[in-house]
Structure formats: structure tokens, C-alpha cells
Design a protein around this motif. Structure first.
Motif, PDB file in Angstrom:
ATOM      1  N   LYS A  27       0.822  -1.206   0.000  1.00 26.63           N
ATOM      2  CA  LYS A  27       0.000   0.000   0.000  1.00 26.63           C
ATOM      3  C   LYS A  27       0.859   1.260   0.000  1.00 26.63           C
ATOM      4  O   LYS A  27       0.538   2.247  -0.668  1.00 26.63           O
ATOM      5  CB  LYS A  27      -0.927  -0.005   1.222  1.00 26.63           C
ATOM      6  CG  LYS A  27      -2.034  -1.050   1.114  1.00 26.63           C
ATOM      7  CD  LYS A  27      -3.016  -0.940   2.265  1.00 26.63           C
ATOM      8  CE  LYS A  27      -4.160  -1.945   2.093  1.00 26.63           C
ATOM      9  NZ  LYS A  27      -5.136  -1.871   3.196  1.00 26.63           N
ATOM     10  N   ASP A  31       1.195   4.420  -2.673  1.00 24.28           N
ATOM     11  CA  ASP A  31       1.127   5.843  -2.325  1.00 24.28           C
ATOM     12  C   ASP A  31       2.218   6.632  -3.035  1.00 24.28           C
ATOM     13  O   ASP A  31       1.980   7.722  -3.569  1.00 24.28           O
ATOM     14  CB  ASP A  31       1.257   6.032  -0.811  1.00 24.28           C
ATOM     15  CG  ASP A  31       0.020   5.563  -0.064  1.00 24.28           C
ATOM     16  OD1 ASP A  31      -1.034   5.393  -0.716  1.00 24.28           O
ATOM     17  OD2 ASP A  31       0.127   5.354   1.164  1.00 24.28           O
ATOM     18  N   LEU A 104      -2.569  -1.084   7.142  1.00 17.85           N
ATOM     19  CA  LEU A 104      -2.688   0.360   7.289  1.00 17.85           C
ATOM     20  C   LEU A 104      -4.137   0.743   7.578  1.00 17.85           C
ATOM     21  O   LEU A 104      -5.065  -0.002   7.251  1.00 17.85           O
ATOM     22  CB  LEU A 104      -2.215   1.059   6.009  1.00 17.85           C
ATOM     23  CG  LEU A 104      -0.744   0.863   5.650  1.00 17.85           C
ATOM     24  CD1 LEU A 104      -0.425   1.605   4.354  1.00 17.85           C
ATOM     25  CD2 LEU A 104       0.160   1.363   6.759  1.00 17.85           C
ATOM     26  N   SER A 107     -10.627   3.437   5.345  1.00 16.04           N
ATOM     27  CA  SER A 107     -11.933   4.052   5.584  1.00 16.04           C
ATOM     28  C   SER A 107     -12.970   2.966   5.875  1.00 16.04           C
ATOM     29  O   SER A 107     -12.748   1.780   5.637  1.00 16.04           O
ATOM     30  CB  SER A 107     -12.348   4.871   4.359  1.00 16.04           C
ATOM     31  OG  SER A 107     -12.500   4.027   3.239  1.00 16.04           O
ATOM     32  N   SER A 213      -2.275   8.554  10.641  1.00 16.71           N
ATOM     33  CA  SER A 213      -3.436   8.536   9.741  1.00 16.71           C
ATOM     34  C   SER A 213      -3.044   8.478   8.277  1.00 16.71           C
ATOM     35  O   SER A 213      -3.842   8.076   7.441  1.00 16.71           O
ATOM     36  CB  SER A 213      -4.303   9.776   9.986  1.00 16.71           C
ATOM     37  OG  SER A 213      -3.526  10.961   9.792  1.00 16.71           O
ATOM     38  N   SER A 214      -1.793   8.899   7.959  1.00 15.80           N
ATOM     39  CA  SER A 214      -1.368   8.857   6.556  1.00 15.80           C
ATOM     40  C   SER A 214       0.131   8.608   6.495  1.00 15.80           C
ATOM     41  O   SER A 214       0.872   8.948   7.413  1.00 15.80           O
ATOM     42  CB  SER A 214      -1.710  10.170   5.845  1.00 15.80           C
ATOM     43  OG  SER A 214      -0.860  11.219   6.288  1.00 15.80           O
ATOM     44  N   SER A 215       0.564   8.032   5.378  1.00 17.79           N
ATOM     45  CA  SER A 215       2.001   7.788   5.182  1.00 17.79           C
ATOM     46  C   SER A 215       2.755   9.093   5.038  1.00 17.79           C
ATOM     47  O   SER A 215       3.935   9.188   5.381  1.00 17.79           O
ATOM     48  CB  SER A 215       2.211   6.907   3.945  1.00 17.79           C
ATOM     49  OG  SER A 215       1.624   7.501   2.797  1.00 17.79           O
ATOM     50  N   ALA A 216       2.087  10.138   4.523  1.00 15.73           N
ATOM     51  CA  ALA A 216       2.748  11.435   4.367  1.00 15.73           C
ATOM     52  C   ALA A 216       3.190  11.986   5.715  1.00 15.73           C
ATOM     53  O   ALA A 216       4.317  12.464   5.877  1.00 15.73           O
ATOM     54  CB  ALA A 216       1.806  12.423   3.674  1.00 15.73           C
TER      55      ALA A 216
END
Length: 579
Positions: A27, A31, A104, A107, A213-216
Motif C-alpha cells: 500500500k 502511495d 494500514l 476508511s 493517519s497517513s504515510s505522508a
């Protein structure tokens, strides 16, 4: 992106290894592809990695973003913990992100889809196992069934910190140490997080992130710390330990090899120089701007300005000290009380057998001929020379306040005053002895002064032999030196490991004598002819180490603006003629 550009970026920036399950890594890879980042080959050609320079520039603060463009980061994804452990010494990543999540965050709509997929996979696995059980009479099929099941379970099982730490202990080379503070752990969200985070903190990991909450956000947090450290610690340093005359000669060979292996750089262009004992002599010449090639010419008596360092300069007998002690012995003989004789004998041992004044005069003369003032504070480079205050046992660094306005020759004389061989040196009303009595190498001073790259030359390595009694066979002097080297070596290893743990973002490189060099050092230290031999051995041993660690060293050097020559050119240095 062209292949050459990929190689340049991969060699020029930070290396980050991301360990997780196949599902998590799949995943995250997706991204990065959606960000437009093209994949590059992964660890040992397996898996894949991503160069993140353009992707991260948009998320970092402006001051860091500009710096980041010349120093990108490459993330290598892997789900194989043991592969990472096996290759860690060669790769030496600046950071390992260990993701202990099975999957990960998704939603609510995606969760329903994921549940369906999980049920389908479980059904397929059960069907595969049932089919294999029907043919279980064939041993090959049974073995294949077990391996398939184990692989499926392993792929879905997230790696944990304890497994990585144990793998590093099992597979790392003997002298390799990877700081736990280079490991960032990502935890799934559950009730045990507080206890788990506390235990990981006790293990000295860099940090713990709970289910970002996010890979960023995850990569911004992780990589930003590396860039911020780079901005604050930009200096390059060279720290040289002692080792007597032999250590000095060996270190000259090491610095020559480094200069010949670097493309467009030289050791005397570094920012910080630290020297202890005889290492202070070479560190001072380099800090004064002298090129290592000129110091080698001095060794060969081929330099136009510099005098060769002779044995007469190193070993100037302390006649007055010795005679005064002999007179004391003669007076003692008139005393018939045995108890008084023992007490007086302890005081009549000479404080030192050599004065060291000729060495001080020699340094003064060489600096004068080079047009360099004999004062640490007057140098454009930072020079730090360590010594031991004899009456307090305190470690003192000449070059730091209140010991900055000190003569270079006097600081060297103090740092090389090893008892009981040399008399102590008096500086500003204090008596000083050899710096290695209290510090094996002053790399911590270099780090404190802003060094991000620390090159260390450590000649003080104890002689090793498989023959019992080999050390005693070399005589009492060598036995004493062996004891000192063993003490210094053990302390150096302990200090270095601690400093690496406390300063995980500093790049350390250590150059030590090979077994061949140590064998050559096992002879008579007064032997004049070993001088050139040890320089040549130090040179070739260093070239061999650079070749053996080429990928790791090229990565470390490039982060600090130093480029190594191509491997083929460095290999040619092994045939260099010194005669």
C-alpha cells in the motif's frame, strides 16, 4: 529518470529502510507511485525503493527544503527482517522504520471490502491446505505444504522490534554497531500502547508513532529529523589517537590513502582536528594546512622545508632527572632500616626517562618554516589537543576555553608526556601528562563543536597472537606497551559505542591497523627502518578498507560533500610505489 541520475541521488542522500508486512509495504508503494515517484532497485536488487527528493520538498519547511534538494532521501521497502539484518553493515541506513501494524488504516467503506478480501484469502488458504493434505503421502508435497503455510503466515505477521534487535546481534559483523536510536517504531492502535511505548523507550529507540493517519505524516516526521540534524551539524572532523612513534607513522599512511581516494577533497580541508598523544602531532600539521603528501615527504626526508622526525628528537634522555634519582639511591643505602628503604625506593623511581624538549623545539621550528604562528587560537581551522592534568586527573582539551590561547608545541608536548617514559609538561602553572590516560580519542569534542562526520584513526590496537607467551617473548617494554594498548582499546570501544548511541545521526568511520601492521609493530619500537614500512602498510590497509566498505563509505562521505573516486581508480592505489 535516467539511470545515472538515480545513482547520483541514491548516493547523495539519506537511506531509510522501511520494514513491514507485504500488505503494508504494498500500500505504501502505491502511495509513492501516485505521488509520481519512480521506483529504484531495492536492497541487494530485491524489492524496490523510492527517491523522495521532489515528493518531500513540498512538505518540509522552506529552510530545509532548499537543503533537501541537494541531499534527497531514498526509502527501501522490505518485508524480510533477516535480509535487512544481513545487509545492514553494507547499507548502514540512517533510519529504520519498523512498522508493527498488520495493515494500514482504511476508511469504513474500504474496511468492508478488506473484510471480504480477507475472508476470500482465508478460504483460498484453507482450500489449498485441504488439497495438499489429500496428497500428504508424498514427502515432497508435505514439505511444500508446510513451507507454503509458513510463508503465508510469515508474510501476514508484522515484524517486531525484539526480533530485529536479536537479528542484528546474530548477523552483524563483530565490530559493527547499529544504534537503536536509528530505529523508529510504528505501533497499531490498541490498549497496550502505553506499556509497549514505555518498553521501547527503555530500549532507546528513536521514537514511537501510534497508527499515523497517513504515510505522508509518517515520512514527514521521520525524515525531517534527519534534515534538521544535517543543517545543525555540518562540520567534518578528523580525530587521531596516539600510539607512539609507530602510531604516528601508521597514521601518516592512513591520511595519504584518504587523500588519494577522495575526488577533489583533502583531509587538511576538514573543519575540526582532534589529536591525542602522538596523534596530536599529525592533527596539528593538518590543522595548520599541511597536506598529508608533504608530511609523507618529510618522513622520507624529501621535503624542502620540513625536517625529518628523527629518533634523537623523540628520545632525548632526561639526564638530570635520572642522575638526581641515582644520587638519592646512594644516600638511601646509608639507611639500615628496611621499612624506610622501601618507602624511599618508591620515591626514587624517575618520573620520566625522556625530557620531550627536543620534540617541542622541533614542532616550533616546523611551524615557523611553514609560516604558521605557534598558537592554537591563531589557526583558521579548529584544533583540539587532549592532555591529563597530573595533580587532579582531569581531562583537559587545549583549544577550548580557558585553554585556547596555548602554544601548539607546548600542547603537543603535554599530550605526549606518557609516564613513566616522559616527564610531565608545565602549562600555565599546571602539570600535564599524556592525554590517553583520560581519553582514548576526543571525538566527543568534535561532535560537541558541530561535527556531523567523524573520521577516526586509532593505532592503539593491542597485538594479537595465537601463540601463548608471544607478548612476553618481545620483552618487558613491549609487555608494558601491550598492557597500555589493551586498556586504551577497551575504553575506546566502550566510549565509541556509547557516543554512537547518544549521537545516532553522526557518521563515524574508524581506521585501525590490520593484523599485518600489528605484526610489524610487534618489533623493537626504537627500530628506525620500520618507519617507511609502517606508512606503506597503513596506506594499503586503508585502501583495502575503503574498497571493502565502498558503498557504505561513499554514502557517508557524499552526505557531507565528499566524493570518493570510482572503485576501479581506488584499486589502482594498491600498486602505488613508495620508494
Amino acid at each position: 529518470m535516467e539511470t545515472s541520475e538515480i545513482k547520483h541521488e541514491r548516493a547523495d542522500g539519506f537511506r531509510v529502510v522501511y520494514l513491514g508486512t507485504r500488505e503494508v509495504i504494498g500500500k505504501l508503494s502505491g502511495d509513492f507511485r501516485r505521488l509520481g515517484v519512480k521506483p529504484v532497485p531495492g536492497i541487494q536488487g530485491q524489492g524496490e525503493g523510492f527517491v523522495l527528493s521532489k515528493a518531500l520538498a513540498r512538505r518540509l519547511p522552506s529552510g530545509i527544503s532548499l537543503h533537501e534538494l541537494s541531499a534527497p532521501a531514498t526509502v527501501y521497502f522490505s518485508s524480510d527482517l533477516f535480509q535487512v539484518a544481513h545487509n545492514l553493515a553494507q547499507l548502514e541506513p540512517d533510519l529504520i522504520i519498523l512498522d508493527e501494524r498488520s495493515a494500514l488504516p482504511v476508511s469504513s467503506a474500504a474496511k468492508d471490502i478488506e473484510k471480504s478480501r480477507t475472508a476470500l484469502r482465508r478460504s483460498e488458504i484453507e482450500k489449498t491446505q485441504a488439497e495438499e493434505q489429500e496428497t500428504a503421502f508424498a514427502s515432497d508435497d508435505v514439505l511444500h505444504s508446510l513451507q507454503t503455510t509458513a510463508r503465508l503466515e510469515q508474510d501476514s505477521k508484522p515484524p517486531v522490534f525484539e526480533d530485529l534487535r536479536n537479528a542484528l546481534k546474530s548477523f552483524s559483523p563483530r565490530d559493527f554497531h547499529y544504534p537503536m536510536r536509528r530505529i523508529l517504531v510504528v505501533l497499531p492502535r490498541n490498549e497496550d500502547n502505553q506499556t509497549r511505548s514505555f518498553n521501547l523507550g527503555l530500549s532507546n529507540v528513536r521514537g514511537v508513532i501510534i497508527d499515523p493517519s497517513s504515510s505522508a505524516l509518517l515520512f514527514q516526521f521521520a525524515v525531517r529529523q534527519l534534515y534538521e540534524f544535517r543543517v545543525s551539524q555540518q562540520k567534518k572532523s578528523l580525530c587521531i589517537s596516539g600510539g607512539g612513534l609507530e602510531g604516528y607513522i601508521y597514521s601518516i599512511g592512513v591520511t595519504n590513502a584518504l587523500d588519494d581516494a577522495m575526488d577533489g577533497s583533502a583531509v587538511n580541508q576538514f573543519d575540526i582536528f582532534c589529536g591525542v598523544s602522538s596523534g596530536a602531532i599529525l592533527a596539528s600539521f593538518l590543522a595548520a594546512g599541511t597536506h598529508s603528501h608533504d608530511i609523507l615527504k618529510q618522513l622520507y626526508k624529501r621535503h624542502g622545508k620540513l625536517d625529518p622526525l628523527s629518533l634523537n628528537v623523540i628520545f632525548d634522555l632526561a639526564g638530570g632527572e635520572i642522575i638526581s634519582r641515582i644520587v638519592g639511591v646512594l644516600k638511601m643505602l646509608s639507611t639500615l632500616d628496611p621499612g624506610e628503604v622501601v618507602v624511599r625506593l618508591q620515591r626514587l623511581v624517575p618520573v620520566g626517562f625522556f625530557r620531550g624538549e627536543r620534540l617541542k623545539a622541533f614542532i616550533e621550528r616546523q611551524l615557523s618554516r611553514l609560516g604558521i604562528p605557534d598558537n592554537i587560537a591563531s589557526l583558521s581551522k579548529e584544533l583540539y589537543i587532549s592532555a591529563t592534568e597530573q595533580d587532579t586527573g582531569e581531562h583537559v582539551v587545549f583549544g577550548e576555553e580557558p585553554w585556547r590561547d596555548i602554544r601548539i608545541s607546548q600542547a603537543i608536548r603535554a599530550s605526549t608526556a606518557l609516564p613513566p617514559f616522559y616527564l610531565p609538561e608545565r602549562v600555565n602553572g599546571h602539570w600535564f601528562a599524556d592525554g590517553q590516560l583520560t581519553s582514548s580519542s576526543d571525538f566527543n569534542t568534535a561532535i560537541r563543536k558541530g561535527a556531523g562526520l567523524v573520521l577516526m584513526i586509532d593505532p592503539m590496537v593491542a597485538y594479537t597472537s595465537n601463540s601463548p607467551g608471544a607478548v612476553m617473548g618481545h620483552g618487558g617494554y613491549f609487555t608494558t606497551v601491550q598492557a597500555i594498548k589493551s586498556l586504551v582499546q577497551t575504553r575506546f570501544a566502550s566510549m565509541l559505542r556509547h557516543s554512537m548511541d547518544v549521537n545516532p545521526d553522526v557518521d563515524f568511520v574508524v581506521f585501525r591497523p590490520t593484523d599485518e601492521v600489528m605484526e610489524a609493530m610487534a618489533g623493537n619500537p626504537m627500530r628506525y627502518r620500520i618507519r617507511v614500512e609502517l606508512a606503506e602498510m597503513g596506506y594499503r590497509g586503508t585502501v583495502q578498507q575503503i574498497l571493502a566498505q565502498y558503498d557504505s563509505l561513499a554514502h557517508k562521505f557524499a552526505k557531507h560533500g565528499i566524493v570518493l573516486k570510482p572503485r576501479g581508480e581506488i584499486e589502482l592505489l594498491l600498486s602505488r610505489q613508495f620508494s
